[in-house]
Motif scaffolding. Structure first.
Motif, mmCIF file in Angstrom:
data_model
loop_
_atom_site.group_PDB
_atom_site.id
_atom_site.type_symbol
_atom_site.label_atom_id
_atom_site.label_comp_id
_atom_site.label_asym_id
_atom_site.label_seq_id
_atom_site.Cartn_x
_atom_site.Cartn_y
_atom_site.Cartn_z
ATOM 1 N N PHE A 55 -3.726 -6.175 -0.684
ATOM 2 C CA PHE A 55 -3.123 -5.158 0.177
ATOM 3 C C PHE A 55 -2.906 -5.808 1.547
ATOM 4 C CE2 PHE A 55 -4.307 -0.961 2.501
ATOM 5 C CZ PHE A 55 -2.983 -0.735 2.815
ATOM 6 N N ALA A 79 -7.025 2.498 -1.548
ATOM 7 C CA ALA A 79 -6.850 2.058 -0.163
ATOM 8 C C ALA A 79 -6.799 3.238 0.807
ATOM 9 C CB ALA A 79 -5.569 1.229 -0.031
ATOM 10 N N GLY A 90 0.845 -1.212 0.000
ATOM 11 C CA GLY A 90 0.000 0.000 0.000
ATOM 12 C C GLY A 90 0.864 1.238 0.000
ATOM 13 N N GLY A 139 -4.522 -3.707 -3.484
ATOM 14 C CA GLY A 139 -3.932 -2.520 -2.847
ATOM 15 C C GLY A 139 -3.303 -1.584 -3.843
#
Ligand code: FES
Length: 571
Positions: A300, A389, A266, A370
């Motif tokens: 993610f 995200a 992320g 992600g």
């Protein structure tokens, strides 16, 4: 082993070789430096780049390793960019730093280089330079700082500055308490401890294969960083002997792996523009579409601020990048190698997760994907990006009226006006903040919300900008809109009151106007008036030659590389 490049300075019997040798004798006994790999340590340590101030100690460990392996270490202080100090934005100087580093590597009797970086722009500029000169190169990321706490709560540097300052504006935190937190924000040496740009680029340097595996993410004060630095000094001598160059290590396969890593951790949206720029130096055809396509199926996994809970020290404790990438090993390109010459995937070994709160397993991700989404539409024909995200799920599909600001000054002057016609459905638009317009594409896109909405409890709104966003920031922010307003992009023609539709699942960002109306409009005069028009120096060169964010915002004359060719003598 091929003849050392440095022998073209030191290896002859003529007057010029005499001159090159004679002046270098003061650093080493006699002529003992000759015939050995000459290793530059490109060091971005600077008191004005506090995140990198400890790199001199790292350099000392690298030096010991170079000597131990039979090379000659050479200090090469290079342009350093301190994110918190440099105005108008460190990004304006990234390409200049890369150009200066590249040329100093090419101009000097150097056979290989160790790149010491940390703060946001330092690793990108070092890698851009190394890619263009294509001498054997290896990165030592300086590492994140340890976690500081304020009133018992861990502080994410950067992220919590934004959060606490918004609390003051919302009236839920006193100014005195805010200022009290200042002394707790930076606990130790090292760069920001959130999953900001510095952390992201350190980890991506490893995913690209340009570090000794397991180095990135080691906290700056941790003794293991010095041990790795020593190992790196030894390795670069081996790399020179093996003639292993960035063009062999940083390939389409390694960019693929870096994009997988970016999605799994992320990471910062800024990584997109930096990876595109590095690819441009190597001639690897990387596009915004690749980020969207490759990351689409990457879960993610890392719960770090700004979108999550933990900090870089926690990620290291939990197993680090190897533990993350072990979870998605099947999504990596097995053909990519590292600076060691071994396949990157082999370096993951049997990496385990030691804290499943910090690093999630593949079957229990934070989100199924992600990645960074690439948007297109009549507002961004060449593309824009958003990090879902870090956004509010309810805003990922949104239609709202535009409230347009023609410059950051215009924004600051009006945003807290109690009479401002704005509600939580409004789409805030800021333009003139792209690479050419500001200049330098600053991190202003995550505009603070209007105070009157903060006081109502609103914490996120759709925002659109041709600038960047700090990697430590969060929100439903459409960034890197291209072409930028200053280059005549459609963003320059949007008006307050226009309806804008954001549809992230469909990857669209559009202004809802009758066919042909947007094209028929002229760019807003107030935006044009606010644009920077530098008359001389680097700023002028930059404004005249910088490319769009969708291709890395490098300067057109710096794309590609010149290699390590040795030019004619100076006398
Ligand atoms: Fe240097 Fe954040 S200010 S990494």
């Amino acid at each position: 082993m091929a003849e050392l490049r440095s022998n073209q300075w030191y290896g002859g019997d003529d007057r010029n070789s005499y001159i090159h040798r004679a002046w270098m004798r003061r650093g080493t006994p006699g002529t003992s430096f000759m015939g050995k790999p000459q290793i530059a340590i490109a060091n971005t340590a600077s008191d004005l780049t506090p995140c990198n101030a400890h790199l001199n100690e790292v350099a000392d460990s690298v030096k010991q390793g170079v000597w131990a392996a039979g090379g000659v270490p050479l200090n090469l202080p290079v342009v350093s960019l301190g994110e918190t100090n440099v105005r108008p934005t460190a990004m304006l100087w990234r390409n200049m730093a890369a150009m200066a580093i590249e040329e100093m590597l090419r101009a000097n009797p150097i056979d290989g280089v160790v790149l010491l970086g940390g703060c946001d722009k330092t690793i990108p500029s070092l890698l851009m330079a190394a890619a263009s000169v294509d001498l054997p190169a290896v990165v030592v990321p300086g590492g994140p700082m340890l976690t500081g706490t304020f009133r018992g709560t861990p502080l994410g540097c950067g992220t919590d500055v934004w959060r606490l300052s918004e609390e003051v504006r919302a009236g839920t935190l006193s100014e005195a308490a805010f200022l009290e937190s200042e002394s707790s924000m930076i606990r130790s040496r090292g760069h920001c401890n959130t999953m900001g740009t510095a952390s992201t680029m350190g980890l991506l340097a490893e995913a690209l294969g340009t570090t000794i595996p397991g180095t990135a993410g080691t906290p700056a004060p941790d003794s293991r960083l010095l041990a790795r630095s020593h190992d790196t000094g030894r390795l670069i001598v081996d790399m020179v002997n093996a003639d292993r160059r960035p063009s062999q290590v940083i390939t389409a396969a390694s960019f693929h792996n870096a994009i997988v890593a970016l999605a799994a951790i992320g990471g910062s949206t800024n990584a997109v523009v930096h990876l595109l720029a590095i690819a441009g130096r190597l001639g690897v055809p990387l596009t915004l579409d690749d980020f969207d396509r490759i990351a689409a199926e990457v879960p993610f996994l890392v719960d770090l601020q700004p979108s999550g809970r933990f900090l870089m020290e926690d990620l290291f404790r939990a197993g680090g990048l190897a533990a993350v990438l072990k979870q998605v090993e099947d999504l990596l390109d097995p053909s990519a190698i590292t600076v060691t010459g071994e396949p990157f995937v082999e370096s993951l070994g049997e990496a385990q997760i030691w804290d499943k709160e910090v690093i999630r397993t593949r079957d229990a991700p934070l989100l199924p994907s992600g990645g960074i989404a690439r948007l297109r539409g009549n507002l961004a024909p060449d593309g824009a990006i958003i990090k879902p995200a870090a956004a509010s799920p309810h805003l990922l599909q949104h239609r709202g009226k535009a409230l347009v600001f023609d410059s950051i000054e215009d924004f600051h002057a009006r945003v807290d006006d109690p009479e401002l016609d704005v509600d939580e459905n409004t789409v805030l638009v800021l333009r003139g903040c792209g690479p050419r317009g500001y200049p330098g594409m600053p991190e202003v896109s995550n505009m603070p919300l209007p105070a009157k909405l903060l006081q109502k409890g609103v914490r996120d709104m759709v925002r659109i900008c041709d600038g960047r966003m700090s990697g430590t920031a969060y929100g439903t922010v459409v960034l890197h809109v291209a072409p930028e307003g200053a280059s005549g992009g459609p963003l320059a023609k949007v008006r307050t009151g226009d309806w804008i539709t954001l549809d992230v699942p469909a990857r669209r960002i559009d202004v809802d106007l009758p066919e042909g109306e947007l094209e028929a409009r002229e760019p807003a005069p107030a935006m044009l008036e606010a644009l920077a028009r530098p008359a001389r120096g680097w700023e002028k060169l930059y404004v005249d030659t910088v490319t769009g964010a969708d291709t890395g915002a490098d300067c057109s004359f710096l794309l590609g590389g010149s290699g390590d060719k040795v030019t004619r003598e100076s006398h």
